[in-house]
Motif scaffolding. Sequence first.
Motif, PDB file in Angstrom:
ATOM      1  N   UNK A   1       0.828  -1.206   0.000  1.00  0.00           N
ATOM      2  CA  UNK A   1       0.000   0.000   0.000  1.00  0.00           C
ATOM      3  C   UNK A   1       0.862   1.255   0.000  1.00  0.00           C
ATOM      4  N   UNK A   2       1.937   1.249   0.807  1.00  0.00           N
ATOM      5  CA  UNK A   2       2.816   2.421   0.822  1.00  0.00           C
ATOM      6  C   UNK A   2       3.507   2.621  -0.528  1.00  0.00           C
ATOM      7  N   UNK A   3       3.859   1.506  -1.190  1.00  0.00           N
ATOM      8  CA  UNK A   3       4.462   1.613  -2.519  1.00  0.00           C
ATOM      9  C   UNK A   3       3.494   2.229  -3.509  1.00  0.00           C
ATOM     10  N   UNK A   4       2.234   1.808  -3.423  1.00  0.00           N
ATOM     11  CA  UNK A   4       1.220   2.385  -4.316  1.00  0.00           C
ATOM     12  C   UNK A   4       1.069   3.876  -4.073  1.00  0.00           C
ATOM     13  N   UNK A   5       1.043   4.260  -2.803  1.00  0.00           N
ATOM     14  CA  UNK A   5       0.900   5.685  -2.492  1.00  0.00           C
ATOM     15  C   UNK A   5       2.099   6.478  -2.984  1.00  0.00           C
ATOM     16  N   UNK A   6       3.311   5.902  -2.818  1.00  0.00           N
ATOM     17  CA  UNK A   6       4.496   6.600  -3.298  1.00  0.00           C
ATOM     18  C   UNK A   6       4.464   6.769  -4.802  1.00  0.00           C
ATOM     19  N   UNK A   7       4.014   5.710  -5.501  1.00  0.00           N
ATOM     20  CA  UNK A   7       3.928   5.820  -6.957  1.00  0.00           C
ATOM     21  C   UNK A   7       2.920   6.872  -7.374  1.00  0.00           C
ATOM     22  N   UNK A   8       1.753   6.909  -6.666  1.00  0.00           N
ATOM     23  CA  UNK A   8       0.755   7.928  -6.992  1.00  0.00           C
ATOM     24  C   UNK A   8       1.291   9.322  -6.730  1.00  0.00           C
ATOM     25  N   UNK A   9       2.007   9.488  -5.596  1.00  0.00           N
ATOM     26  CA  UNK A   9       2.592  10.800  -5.307  1.00  0.00           C
ATOM     27  C   UNK A   9       3.651  11.179  -6.333  1.00  0.00           C
ATOM     28  N   UNK A  10       4.426  10.172  -6.782  1.00  0.00           N
ATOM     29  CA  UNK A  10       5.445  10.442  -7.805  1.00  0.00           C
ATOM     30  C   UNK A  10       4.804  10.874  -9.110  1.00  0.00           C
ATOM     31  N   UNK A  11       3.677  10.202  -9.467  1.00  0.00           N
ATOM     32  CA  UNK A  11       2.977  10.624 -10.698  1.00  0.00           C
ATOM     33  C   UNK A  11       2.490  12.055 -10.594  1.00  0.00           C
ATOM     34  N   UNK A  12       1.931  12.421  -9.423  1.00  0.00           N
ATOM     35  CA  UNK A  12       1.453  13.791  -9.247  1.00  0.00           C
ATOM     36  C   UNK A  12       2.604  14.783  -9.332  1.00  0.00           C
ATOM     37  N   UNK A  13       3.757  14.401  -8.733  1.00  0.00           N
ATOM     38  CA  UNK A  13       4.905  15.308  -8.794  1.00  0.00           C
ATOM     39  C   UNK A  13       5.409  15.464 -10.221  1.00  0.00           C
ATOM     40  N   UNK A  14       5.382  14.356 -10.965  1.00  0.00           N
ATOM     41  CA  UNK A  14       5.874  14.426 -12.345  1.00  0.00           C
ATOM     42  C   UNK A  14       5.003  15.325 -13.198  1.00  0.00           C
ATOM     43  N   UNK A  15       3.663  15.327 -12.900  1.00  0.00           N
ATOM     44  CA  UNK A  15       2.777  16.178 -13.691  1.00  0.00           C
ATOM     45  C   UNK A  15       3.115  17.643 -13.505  1.00  0.00           C
ATOM     46  N   UNK A  16       3.417  18.045 -12.238  1.00  0.00           N
ATOM     47  CA  UNK A  16       3.741  19.441 -11.987  1.00  0.00           C
ATOM     48  C   UNK A  16       5.200  19.672 -11.681  1.00  0.00           C
TER      49      UNK A  16
END
Length: 278
Positions: free
Chosen positions: A108-123
């Motif tokens: 679950x933490x890996x999924x959250x990190x990946x989602x946060x990384x995607x959001x960071x990559x967008x902006x």
Amino acid sequence: MDLEANAVLLPSERCHACMLRRQRKTTRRFVRLCLFIAYNILVLSVVLVILWYFNNRLSRVEKDIGAILEQRNAQVENHKTGVPPPLMGTDVVEHKFQKEDTNSISIESTRRKRAATRKKKKGKKCKNCLPVVQIEGKGGPGYTDKSNLTNLWKTPTWVNPSDKQISKFYDMSSVQNNGRIKVKAGGLYMIYAQMNLIGPSVRGFDIFMKDEHNAPECIASCKRNSNLDHTETCVTMKIISLNPNASLFIQELEGNNLSEYLGKSSFFGLVKIADTSM
């Protein structure tokens, strides 16, 4: 003769009836005895089963207690020697569930990190991008007094003055009042500007630089000499070395008839290309 015969037979019949009665009583007593014995056997069996069950449970509890005591002793000994103790009994199951819980939490933490990384990559900001800033016209005409720069310029939507990359190199606090961009860090900059000028008298504009101790100095110009009643765009750019805390602004030439500060045709910007002049 008949009377004598009857007298002889009567006692024998009575004896037979007595024997039948005794036999029936004996049978009833025997049946009662069998039922009593069967009842006692059943009760005794139930008692024995209960005793066996409790004995089995007690033996299991004793084994568990012995295993726990052995494990605790092993933990104490291994703690002294620094060797981790082996898992025993129910601890194996608990360790398995703890491992599964840990795996699920890590997933679950890996999924959250990946989602946060995607959001960071967008902006995400480009680390190797050159620091750039730009202002554009607010949409109205210029003033007759060409030195009045109030409410002529604004920052476009893609320029955020509070952004770290912009606030580190530029001060945008004076854009609204006098259309000035202040440079915080000295270095080599490329300056570019464009104005929308309307005839019949088109002359152009100057780009001024003012530092902390000197009067404004013209560092670039865009000039036209036209008396036709038409619209022209005047463009200029230049690479120049700027000192820290230098301010830059655009000012129209006095001979201009009219100018329109449209966002799409009137703009002014800087790009820092090096830390020091080359």
